[in-house]
Design a protein around this motif. Sequence first.
Motif, short mmCIF file in Angstrom:
data_model
loop_
_atom_site.label_atom_id
_atom_site.label_comp_id
_atom_site.label_asym_id
_atom_site.label_seq_id
_atom_site.Cartn_x
_atom_site.Cartn_y
_atom_site.Cartn_z
N ALA A 205 0.82 -1.21 0.00
CA ALA A 205 0.00 0.00 0.00
C ALA A 205 0.86 1.25 0.00
N THR A 206 1.92 1.25 0.80
CA THR A 206 2.79 2.42 0.88
C THR A 206 3.54 2.64 -0.42
N GLU A 207 4.03 1.56 -1.03
CA GLU A 207 4.76 1.71 -2.29
C GLU A 207 3.84 2.19 -3.40
N LEU A 208 2.64 1.64 -3.47
CA LEU A 208 1.70 2.08 -4.51
C LEU A 208 1.36 3.55 -4.34
N ALA A 209 1.14 3.98 -3.10
CA ALA A 209 0.81 5.39 -2.87
C ALA A 209 1.99 6.30 -3.20
N ALA A 210 3.19 5.88 -2.84
CA ALA A 210 4.37 6.72 -3.07
C ALA A 210 4.65 6.90 -4.56
N THR A 211 4.34 5.88 -5.35
CA THR A 211 4.62 5.93 -6.79
C THR A 211 3.37 6.24 -7.62
N SER A 212 2.23 6.42 -6.92
CA SER A 212 0.94 6.57 -7.61
C SER A 212 0.69 5.42 -8.57
N GLY A 213 1.15 4.22 -8.17
CA GLY A 213 0.89 3.02 -8.95
C GLY A 213 1.68 2.91 -10.24
N GLU A 214 2.75 3.69 -10.37
CA GLU A 214 3.53 3.67 -11.61
C GLU A 214 4.03 2.26 -11.91
N GLY A 215 3.85 1.82 -13.14
CA GLY A 215 4.29 0.51 -13.56
C GLY A 215 3.35 -0.61 -13.18
N ARG A 216 2.27 -0.31 -12.44
CA ARG A 216 1.34 -1.34 -11.99
C ARG A 216 -0.10 -1.06 -12.43
N HIS A 217 -0.29 -0.05 -13.26
CA HIS A 217 -1.63 0.31 -13.69
C HIS A 217 -2.32 -0.88 -14.36
N GLY A 218 -3.51 -1.23 -13.89
CA GLY A 218 -4.27 -2.34 -14.44
C GLY A 218 -3.89 -3.70 -13.90
N ASP A 219 -2.95 -3.75 -12.96
CA ASP A 219 -2.48 -5.02 -12.43
C ASP A 219 -3.30 -5.45 -11.22
N SER A 220 -3.24 -6.75 -10.92
CA SER A 220 -3.79 -7.31 -9.69
C SER A 220 -2.65 -8.00 -8.96
N LEU A 221 -2.35 -7.52 -7.75
CA LEU A 221 -1.19 -8.00 -7.00
C LEU A 221 -1.62 -8.92 -5.87
N VAL A 222 -1.04 -10.11 -5.86
CA VAL A 222 -1.31 -11.08 -4.80
C VAL A 222 -0.29 -10.85 -3.68
N VAL A 223 -0.78 -10.58 -2.48
CA VAL A 223 0.07 -10.25 -1.33
C VAL A 223 0.16 -11.47 -0.42
N ASP A 224 1.39 -11.80 0.01
CA ASP A 224 1.56 -12.97 0.87
C ASP A 224 1.77 -12.57 2.33
N GLY A 225 1.94 -13.59 3.17
CA GLY A 225 2.04 -13.37 4.61
C GLY A 225 3.29 -12.64 5.04
N ASP A 226 4.30 -12.57 4.18
CA ASP A 226 5.53 -11.84 4.50
C ASP A 226 5.48 -10.40 4.00
N GLY A 227 4.37 -10.02 3.38
CA GLY A 227 4.26 -8.66 2.84
C GLY A 227 4.79 -8.51 1.44
N GLY A 228 5.27 -9.60 0.84
CA GLY A 228 5.70 -9.55 -0.56
C GLY A 228 4.51 -9.69 -1.49
N TRP A 229 4.72 -9.50 -2.78
CA TRP A 229 3.61 -9.60 -3.72
C TRP A 229 4.10 -9.96 -5.10
N TRP A 230 3.17 -10.44 -5.92
CA TRP A 230 3.45 -10.75 -7.32
C TRP A 230 2.17 -10.51 -8.12
N SER A 231 2.30 -10.42 -9.43
CA SER A 231 1.14 -10.20 -10.28
C SER A 231 0.35 -11.49 -10.43
N ALA A 232 -0.97 -11.37 -10.30
CA ALA A 232 -1.84 -12.53 -10.49
C ALA A 232 -1.80 -13.03 -11.92
N TYR A 233 -1.32 -12.18 -12.84
CA TYR A 233 -1.23 -12.59 -14.25
C TYR A 233 0.06 -13.35 -14.53
N ASP A 234 1.01 -13.27 -13.59
CA ASP A 234 2.22 -14.09 -13.69
C ASP A 234 2.04 -15.42 -12.97
#
Length: 245
Positions: A205-234
């Motif tokens: 959430a903090t990274e998306l807000a800081a970058t205004s979602g740059e490079g992630r527009h239209g993406d769906s990010l799967v967030v895990d228990g460690d706070g990491g994430w990956w694209s649901a399309y990958d």
Amino acid sequence: MTSLAGRRMIVVGGTTGIGRGIADAWAAAGADVVVCGRSRPADPGRLRWERVDLTEPDHARDRLAALGAGPVHAVCFSSVYYGEGRADFRDVSIGEWRAQLAVNVTGLWITLQAFLPALRDAGPGLVVGVSSEVAFNAGPGRSGYAASKAAAKTLLDSIAQEEDEVRVVQVLPAGMVDTPGIRRRRPVGFDYSSYMTPSCFARVATELAATSGEGRHGDSLVVDGDGGWWSAYDRPPVSQSRRPV
């Protein structure tokens, strides 16, 4: 540390659960955060609260429009109505179906109508939608919830294709999350040690807000228990409903 000082953020459905985790992360980074919900948040800290009930659409439209009259840099939609519990389609009432649509889909529509103009003025503004794996996997015993979350995902996907001045990113948990809504549906003494917590969404959430979602527009990010994430399309999210084949 990332600073969001000087930015105004709105979290619809931010009094508890994943929305509260995102609201707390934005506030901790210095943003002015308003959380919207039916109940006042416990221990709000720096958060400000606005009563908004998405089951009262005229009221919700008026309150959200008033909030959207000022500058808004990011909006998170995290409101959700799960239903009374998992049940086969034949056992679900039309009242429950209507409630799921009212919050999960129409509530999102009202939110977008209220805030997109201010987000365009932010240039670019950010919409964060809290999604679910059922939007990708469907789910036995969860037909209404799955259908409404899939509709919400597609609504946001469509907005992402229309908007040039607003970035749209969706986030969803890789597993079950320990929230008040989930606890109401679990038996006394249930072991939540394997569950994620709302704070798992703080980093993304903090990274998306800081970058205004740059490079992630239209993406769906799967967030895990460690706070990491990956694209649901990958890598598609794992179903929490289907039985192994």
